[in-house]
Motif scaffolding. Structure first.
Motif, PDB file in Angstrom:
ATOM      1  N   ASP A 105       6.369  -5.510  -9.486  1.00 26.68           N
ATOM      2  CA  ASP A 105       6.389  -6.385 -10.635  1.00 26.68           C
ATOM      3  C   ASP A 105       4.854  -7.227 -10.056  1.00 26.68           C
ATOM      4  OD1 ASP A 105       8.301  -5.741 -11.851  1.00 26.68           O
ATOM      5  OD2 ASP A 105       9.744  -7.245 -11.305  1.00 26.68           O
ATOM      6  N   TYR A 106       4.435  -7.105  -8.786  1.00 26.83           N
ATOM      7  CA  TYR A 106       3.462  -7.635  -8.196  1.00 26.83           C
ATOM      8  C   TYR A 106       2.227  -6.890  -7.821  1.00 26.83           C
ATOM      9  CZ  TYR A 106       6.391 -11.830  -7.962  1.00 26.83           C
ATOM     10  OH  TYR A 106       7.298 -12.830  -8.149  1.00 26.83           O
ATOM     11  N   GLY A 107       2.120  -5.844  -8.747  1.00 20.12           N
ATOM     12  CA  GLY A 107       0.780  -4.792  -8.646  1.00 20.12           C
ATOM     13  C   GLY A 107       0.846  -3.993  -7.327  1.00 20.12           C
ATOM     14  N   ALA A 108       2.333  -3.811  -7.018  1.00 14.41           N
ATOM     15  CA  ALA A 108       2.007  -2.784  -5.852  1.00 14.41           C
ATOM     16  C   ALA A 108       2.010  -1.571  -6.122  1.00 14.41           C
ATOM     17  CB  ALA A 108       3.435  -3.055  -4.935  1.00 14.41           C
ATOM     18  N   ASP A 109       1.979  -1.018  -7.606  1.00 14.37           N
ATOM     19  CA  ASP A 109       1.821   0.391  -7.857  1.00 14.37           C
ATOM     20  C   ASP A 109       0.397   0.738  -7.677  1.00 14.37           C
ATOM     21  OD1 ASP A 109       1.520  -1.738  -9.630  1.00 14.37           O
ATOM     22  OD2 ASP A 109       1.394  -0.376 -11.502  1.00 14.37           O
ATOM     23  N   GLN A 110      -0.353  -0.112  -7.513  1.00 14.64           N
ATOM     24  CA  GLN A 110      -1.998   0.267  -7.309  1.00 14.64           C
ATOM     25  C   GLN A 110      -1.980   0.601  -5.753  1.00 14.64           C
ATOM     26  OE1 GLN A 110      -3.977  -3.435  -8.532  1.00 14.64           O
ATOM     27  NE2 GLN A 110      -3.598  -2.937 -10.526  1.00 14.64           N
ATOM     28  N   LEU A 111      -1.016   0.106  -5.243  1.00 18.83           N
ATOM     29  CA  LEU A 111      -1.341   0.478  -3.696  1.00 18.83           C
ATOM     30  C   LEU A 111      -0.592   1.913  -3.270  1.00 18.83           C
ATOM     31  CD1 LEU A 111      -0.340  -2.880  -2.077  1.00 18.83           C
ATOM     32  CD2 LEU A 111      -2.529  -1.999  -2.495  1.00 18.83           C
ATOM     33  N   GLU A 112       0.265   2.342  -4.143  1.00 17.78           N
ATOM     34  CA  GLU A 112       1.017   3.690  -3.776  1.00 17.78           C
ATOM     35  C   GLU A 112       0.211   4.572  -3.188  1.00 17.78           C
ATOM     36  OE1 GLU A 112       3.923   4.708  -6.842  1.00 17.78           O
ATOM     37  OE2 GLU A 112       4.398   6.471  -5.593  1.00 17.78           O
ATOM     38  N   SER A 114      -2.068   4.559  -1.346  1.00 17.93           N
ATOM     39  CA  SER A 114      -2.578   4.582   0.013  1.00 17.93           C
ATOM     40  C   SER A 114      -1.510   4.922   1.033  1.00 17.93           C
ATOM     41  CB  SER A 114      -3.084   2.933   0.177  1.00 17.93           C
ATOM     42  OG  SER A 114      -3.901   2.578  -1.008  1.00 17.93           O
ATOM     43  N   TYR A 115      -0.326   4.953   0.639  1.00 19.87           N
ATOM     44  CA  TYR A 115       0.617   5.328   1.498  1.00 19.87           C
ATOM     45  C   TYR A 115       1.142   6.525   1.614  1.00 19.87           C
ATOM     46  CZ  TYR A 115       0.152   0.012   2.332  1.00 19.87           C
ATOM     47  OH  TYR A 115      -0.446  -1.135   2.607  1.00 19.87           O
ATOM     48  N   LEU A 116       1.778   7.158   2.804  1.00 18.10           N
ATOM     49  CA  LEU A 116       2.712   8.306   2.902  1.00 18.10           C
ATOM     50  C   LEU A 116       3.628   8.294   1.854  1.00 18.10           C
ATOM     51  CD1 LEU A 116       2.763   8.751   6.754  1.00 18.10           C
ATOM     52  CD2 LEU A 116       1.430   9.944   5.232  1.00 18.10           C
ATOM     53  N   PRO A 331       0.543   4.415  11.994  1.00 16.63           N
ATOM     54  CA  PRO A 331       0.402   3.770  10.535  1.00 16.63           C
ATOM     55  C   PRO A 331       1.088   4.600   9.484  1.00 16.63           C
ATOM     56  CG  PRO A 331      -1.606   4.520  11.993  1.00 16.63           C
ATOM     57  CD  PRO A 331      -0.540   4.882  12.744  1.00 16.63           C
ATOM     58  N   SER A 332       1.299   4.016   8.393  1.00 20.98           N
ATOM     59  CA  SER A 332       2.035   4.741   7.399  1.00 20.98           C
ATOM     60  C   SER A 332       0.645   4.750   6.182  1.00 20.98           C
ATOM     61  CB  SER A 332       3.235   4.037   6.776  1.00 20.98           C
ATOM     62  OG  SER A 332       2.598   2.691   6.665  1.00 20.98           O
ATOM     63  N   ALA A 333      -0.360   4.161   6.303  1.00 20.86           N
ATOM     64  CA  ALA A 333      -1.403   4.061   5.422  1.00 20.86           C
ATOM     65  C   ALA A 333      -2.200   5.325   5.903  1.00 20.86           C
ATOM     66  CB  ALA A 333      -2.264   2.729   5.631  1.00 20.86           C
ATOM     67  N   ILE A 334      -2.669   6.234   4.714  1.00 19.95           N
ATOM     68  CA  ILE A 334      -3.284   7.092   4.993  1.00 19.95           C
ATOM     69  C   ILE A 334      -4.493   7.209   5.502  1.00 19.95           C
ATOM     70  CG2 ILE A 334      -4.450   9.252   3.778  1.00 19.95           C
ATOM     71  CD1 ILE A 334      -1.723   8.867   1.828  1.00 19.95           C
ATOM     72  N   GLU A 335      -5.385   5.961   5.076  1.00 17.20           N
ATOM     73  CA  GLU A 335      -6.602   5.943   5.303  1.00 17.20           C
ATOM     74  C   GLU A 335      -6.651   5.459   7.085  1.00 17.20           C
ATOM     75  OE1 GLU A 335      -8.397   2.708   3.354  1.00 17.20           O
ATOM     76  OE2 GLU A 335      -9.823   2.220   5.276  1.00 17.20           O
ATOM     77  N   THR A 336      -5.705   4.815   7.388  1.00 25.12           N
ATOM     78  CA  THR A 336      -5.429   4.480   8.878  1.00 25.12           C
ATOM     79  C   THR A 336      -5.252   5.644   9.870  1.00 25.12           C
ATOM     80  OG1 THR A 336      -4.347   2.348   8.056  1.00 25.12           O
ATOM     81  CG2 THR A 336      -4.616   2.735  10.405  1.00 25.12           C
TER      82      THR A 336
END
Lengths: 415, 298
Positions: A105-112, A114-116, A331-336
């Motif tokens: 509900d707070y726009g987290a879908d745009q981050l999906e 970026s993570y595993l 890390p769990s962020a792919i970029e990291t």
């Protein structure tokens, strides 16, 4: 006069609990954050305060084992912190998703992206899709082994060769037999550890997504049989987790273990005498995950917008790199994960770049569903495993007992 | 007829209101943190509740489940075994130590008293960690000592019996001095004239001990037995630190309190944990009563 005195003292008592707003300047909203030691980098939290100057971040470090109990109590009371770090047991709270802010509900879908993916899905309600937390670190698993003991046993020593030969748990057990015969050293510290790690490599655990019990299904049966085979071949050193295992690792009485990336630090602390002799390669039987934490915002928070913004910032790829460099959170962020800064050769592993192994593992973990009661069922099966390992309980009897206890536990859950 | 006017209770209280005001903090705190939880746990024991979500009324089924719960009964058995293994040697040693401390020829008595009492104030977590290293299955000090005198090492923490011995030894180590100090206080209260009279009558040391010391010490012994019973029935930290929440191999070190803790705070079965705590209450009350009767009779 006495009456007046009494009135005065009572009103003083009452008012000592009143809080007066500061006289000058408008007060900033206070965002409380609960975490435990090393679950987030203190430096990163300090940087977050700089990045959000319009709020006051009140980060509270809560000690040890009481953390989860304290969070549970806070949820029951309905008065918790705004932001809360959670260990891998976060999935238990999917059943109570309404207690948390649905981050979608707070726009987290745009981050999906970026993570595993498997890490993200672990805290998403399979029915409603609600996301209760964001990923902090992960615990990809790999095979830690003693290159010198492998050489002595006539096994390959280079990580690539070891991985090529030890593809499956069956291969691994064969190598264990060879190890025992040639050097007398145990390949495994216990059978509970491999049992857990086989499960962590598979997508099915004790419950299906719809809540049906599958603890008697193929996945658990395979893990069980593998562990029992290790027992029957006499390859387990039958050690208790903790000081005993540490002593054995340092003393060269155990040649290998499949474990999560965070166990590297424990290994280095426990077995300083063996520095340079260890190597890491992809685990037999596939990649898995064990542990890793999350961070979410409670629905009771009065400042949800700010809290969500801070939460997103705390687990952003840049912050994750700092978390890794400061307190070793993988890390769990792919970029990291792609960062060159992870790829320092490690002298404890003979200057091997172990991050390469764990990054590959992290990318290939199968998505999985734990369910609210995973912890309980893990304990039931684990207790029986311990009995097989240490008290030579008949494995078939142990399996029956585990199933019986599981059924009893199920009868209570369904109430 | 003259009827004497008796003031009502509330009027009496009102008259002494300042006094009551001053003692009220204790009663208020006791009501909030003592009385309320007791009754709330009774209420909870008739419900199924994970802490979050709704409480569902399940009547007596928590107690029904408890009666058929092998793990609970195992925990009860373990607790009693640990009690038996710890309290008898502990009270015996405490009495001997107290007797020695009470010898008139002893110099530096207070130093010894402090020494014996200090074990009781040591952090129990530290104690458990030390005992874990001493009794560790394969790298422990105890097994090293045994191997020196040619005895095969024992798997202390794997054996259901030995693990109870280890826990009991922790209890003995921690409370033997405490009980010795209590006994010492009792011994010092026995009038010297009784001993003198006995010596004049020609009683020997054994007779003096069993005819004078023990009977006059009986109220103190009764006190220590009851306190030890209640304490051992609630033993928790020792097995938890030593063996983890599971109570070790096959739950051999699982005690009643540890089981209640697991059900409540690890499994989030608050209703069932409440039922367990009430069952514990009944067991402890009955057992204390039996002890009381036996010690009084002896």
């Amino acid at each position: 006069m006495r009456r007046l005195f009494l009135f005065f003292s009572v009103s003083l008592l009452v008012c000592s609990s009143c809080q007066f707003a500061p006289m000058s300047g408008e007060s900033k909203p206070v965002i409380t954050l609960w975490y435990w030691n090393r679950s987030l980098s203190d430096d990163v939290i300090a940087k977050a305060q700089e990045a959000f100057p319009h709020v006051t971040i009140d980060a509270q470090k809560i000690g040890g084992d009481e953390y989860k109990t304290k969070l549970h109590t806070a949820l029951i009371a309905g008065r918790g912190p705004d932001i809360v770090a959670m260990n891998d047991w976060a999935y238990e709270y999917i059943a109570y998703a309404e207690e948390f802010v649905n981050l979608l509900d707070y726009g987290a879908d745009q981050l999906e992206q970026s993570y595993l993916d498997w890490k993200w899905q672990a805290v998403q309600d399979p029915e409603t899709g609600a996301l209760i937390a964001l990923p902090i670190d992960t615990g990809p698993t790999a095979l830690y082994y003693r290159a010198d003991l492998f050489e002595e046993a006539g096994l390959p020593t280079e990580p690539d060769e070891v991985h090529a030969q030890l593809q499956t748990w069956e291969d691994y057990i064969e190598a264990g037999i060879q190890m025992k015969e040639t050097t007398g050293v145990h390949m495994f510290e216990s059978i509970t550890k491999p049992y857990l790690q086989v499960i962590e490599q598979q997508s099915d655990k004790y419950f299906a997504e719809d809540g049906t019990y599958i603890g008697d299904g193929e996945a658990i049966q395979y893990a069980w049989n593998t562990a029992v085979r290790i027992h029957e071949e006499g390859l387990s050193a039958r050690l208790t987790e903790g000081q005993e295992v540490n002593a054995a690792l340092n003393g060269g009485d155990v040649a290998s273990r499949v474990g999560a990336v965070w166990e590297s630090q424990i290994l280095q602390d426990a077995a300083p005498d063996t520095a340079g002799k260890w190597r890491v390669t992809r685990a037999p039987g596939g990649d898995g995950n064990n542990g890793g934490s999350f961070i979410g915002v409670l629905d009771s928070s009065a400042h949800k917008d700010e809290a969500v913004a801070i939460t997103k910032w705390l687990v952003s790829p840049d912050a994750q790199l700092d978390h890794f460099l400061d307190v070793n959170l993988f890390p769990s962020a792919i970029e990291t994960l792609e960062s060159e800064l992870l790829r320092e050769p490690d002298p404890f592993y003979g200057d091997q770049v172990v991050a390469d192994v764990f990054v590959e593992s992290a990318k290939n973990v199968p998505p999985t569903f734990y369910g609210e009661h995973y912890g309980k069922f893990r304990t039931i099966f684990n207790d029986e495993m311990v009995l097989i390992d240490r008290a030579n309980k008949n494995p078939e009897k142990a399996w029956e007992d585990a199933q019986k206890k599981a059924q009893r536990e199920l009868s209570r859950i369904d109430q | 007829m003259l009827r004497q006017h008796k003031p009502s209770l509330w009027a009496e209280i009102w008259k002494k209101r300042t006094l009551y005001l001053f003692i009220s903090p204790f009663f208020l705190l006791f009501a909030v943190f003592g009385v309320f939880p007791i009754f709330y746990s009774l209420y909870l024991s008739f419900h199924s509740w994970s802490g979050l979500g709704d409480k569902t009324f399940v009547g007596l089924s928590q107690f029904q489940y408890l009666l058929g719960d092998a793990e609970f009964w195992q925990a009860v058995g373990n607790t009693f075994a640990i009690w038996f293994l710890s309290s008898i040697p502990m009270l015996f040693f405490a009495l001997v130590i107290a007797f020695l401390l009470n010898l008139p020829s002893l110099k530096g008595r207070s130093t010894y008293q402090t020494m014996f009492f200090i074990t009781n104030v040591t952090s129990i977590v530290a104690v458990a960690i030390i005992f874990e290293t001493i009794f560790s299955n394969q790298y422990g000090l105890m097994n090293y000592l045994l191997s020196l005198i040619g005895i095969t090492p024992l798997e202390w923490l794997n054996s259901g019996f030995l693990v109870k011995v280890v826990i009991a030894s922790m209890v003995v180590w921690r409370f033997v001095g405490y009980n010795a100090i209590i006994y010492l206080a009792g011994l010092q209260n026995i009038p010297k004239t009784l001993y003198e009279a006995a010596i004049i009558d020609g009683a020997n040391k054994t007779q003096i001990f069993f005819r004078i010391t023990i009977p006059l010490l009986r109220p103190i012994i009764l006190f220590t037995v009851i306190m030890t019973t209640i304490g051992s029935m609630q033993i928790f930290t020792e097995p938890q630190i030593l063996l983890g929440n599971s109570g070790g191999v096959g739950g051999a070190g699982m005690t009643m309190t540890l089981y209640m803790y697991n059900e409540g705070f690890l499994n989030n079965q608050f209703g069932y944990a409440s039922a367990v705590s009430w069952a514990m209450f009944i067991i402890i009350a009955l057992f204390s009563l039996i002890n009381w009767k036996l010690v009084q009779k002896a």
